[in-house]
Design a protein around this motif. Structure first.
Motif, mmCIF file in Angstrom:
data_model
loop_
_atom_site.group_PDB
_atom_site.id
_atom_site.type_symbol
_atom_site.label_atom_id
_atom_site.label_comp_id
_atom_site.label_asym_id
_atom_site.label_seq_id
_atom_site.Cartn_x
_atom_site.Cartn_y
_atom_site.Cartn_z
ATOM 1 N N THR A 62 38.645 38.419 37.986
ATOM 2 C CA THR A 62 38.350 37.154 38.643
ATOM 3 C C THR A 62 37.438 37.445 39.837
ATOM 4 O O THR A 62 37.214 38.618 40.196
ATOM 5 C CB THR A 62 39.639 36.486 39.165
ATOM 6 O OG1 THR A 62 40.218 37.346 40.160
ATOM 7 C CG2 THR A 62 40.631 36.214 38.042
ATOM 8 N N LYS A 63 36.965 36.395 40.485
ATOM 9 C CA LYS A 63 36.146 36.571 41.695
ATOM 10 C C LYS A 63 36.933 37.347 42.751
ATOM 11 O O LYS A 63 36.404 38.240 43.404
ATOM 12 C CB LYS A 63 35.710 35.206 42.232
ATOM 13 C CG LYS A 63 34.818 35.283 43.438
ATOM 14 C CD LYS A 63 34.371 33.911 43.887
ATOM 15 C CE LYS A 63 33.482 34.038 45.113
ATOM 16 N NZ LYS A 63 33.028 32.710 45.575
ATOM 17 N N ARG A 64 38.206 37.013 42.905
ATOM 18 C CA ARG A 64 39.061 37.736 43.857
ATOM 19 C C ARG A 64 39.165 39.213 43.489
ATOM 20 O O ARG A 64 39.112 40.094 44.354
ATOM 21 C CB ARG A 64 40.456 37.114 43.909
ATOM 22 C CG ARG A 64 41.350 37.795 44.937
ATOM 23 C CD ARG A 64 42.746 37.228 44.956
ATOM 24 N NE ARG A 64 43.665 38.331 44.719
ATOM 25 C CZ ARG A 64 44.886 38.196 44.260
ATOM 26 N NH1 ARG A 64 45.375 37.020 43.958
ATOM 27 N NH2 ARG A 64 45.645 39.257 44.086
ATOM 28 N N GLY A 65 39.308 39.508 42.190
ATOM 29 C CA GLY A 65 39.385 40.895 41.732
ATOM 30 C C GLY A 65 38.144 41.682 42.089
ATOM 31 O O GLY A 65 38.222 42.839 42.505
ATOM 32 N N VAL A 66 36.979 41.061 41.927
ATOM 33 C CA VAL A 66 35.714 41.714 42.280
ATOM 34 C C VAL A 66 35.637 41.938 43.791
ATOM 35 O O VAL A 66 35.355 43.045 44.264
ATOM 36 C CB VAL A 66 34.506 40.877 41.787
ATOM 37 C CG1 VAL A 66 33.197 41.435 42.336
ATOM 38 C CG2 VAL A 66 34.476 40.836 40.264
ATOM 39 N N ASN A 67 35.912 40.893 44.560
ATOM 40 C CA ASN A 67 35.813 41.002 46.028
ATOM 41 C C ASN A 67 36.812 42.006 46.597
ATOM 42 O O ASN A 67 36.462 42.803 47.483
ATOM 43 C CB ASN A 67 36.000 39.626 46.674
ATOM 44 C CG ASN A 67 34.852 38.691 46.379
ATOM 45 O OD1 ASN A 67 33.727 39.121 46.086
ATOM 46 N ND2 ASN A 67 35.102 37.398 46.437
#
Length: 173
Positions: free
Chosen positions: A36-41
């Motif tokens: 997810t975007k959170r996982g990437v960040n």
């Protein structure tokens, strides 16, 4: 130093649980789930903290799952290195902690620092084992860094860690 005395050297294990992934209902197979975007960040934040402190792996081992592979790629990018140090290890997909430990114990001597990207429960089980129970849960993008003084990786089965630390994404600014 006498010929029969072998000098020990610092070896470091970086255990990383893959980043936060999309739910399974969006994919036909679990292995295809992406970050997810959170996982990437979270991946970039945690990787920058680790590599900012001077810890850089010689080798990155990752599960073939998309979420673990992408997490490993993010770490490689954050340390400005080639992706050539990333090795996909099929048996790391949903591997047990003991299987992961055996993979580490077979590493060649020239590897001083290894990062291993895997899945729960195996990655947490291994972190718990290598830190003598200091953790019972690694969250997504959670990291355990464990240092040893040992001559060869096969000695990890009988060596005590000298120092360890945990990095949890929500604690990294």
């Amino acid at each position: 130093m006498p010929q029969n005395e072998i000098s020990k050297m610092k070896r470091t294990v970086i255990l990383v649980r893959h980043g936060k992934a999309c739910s399974l209902d969006a994919f036909e197979k679990d292995i295809d789930r992406v970050l997810t975007k959170r996982g990437v960040n979270d991946g970039y934040r945690v990787a920058r903290k680790i590599f900012g402190s001077g810890i850089i792996p010689d080798l990155i081992l990752t599960s073939p799952a998309a979420r673990a592979n992408h997490s490993a790629l993010i770490f490689a990018r954050a340390m400005n290195t080639t992706t050539g140090i990333i090795n996909v290890v099929e048996s790391l997909y949903h591997s047990s902690g003991s299987k992961m430990l055996n993979i580490i114990s077979e590493l060649p001597g020239e590897v001083k620092t290894v990062a291993l990207f895997g899945h729960n429960p195996g990655i947490t089980d291994l972190a718990e084992h290598l830190t003598n129970g200091a953790t019972s849960f690694l969250p997504t993008t959670g990291v355990a860094i464990i240092n040893y003084e040992m001559e060869q990786w096969k000695d990890i089965h009988s060596s005590d860690q000298s120092v360890y630390e945990f990095i949890i994404p929500k604690e990294v600014k």
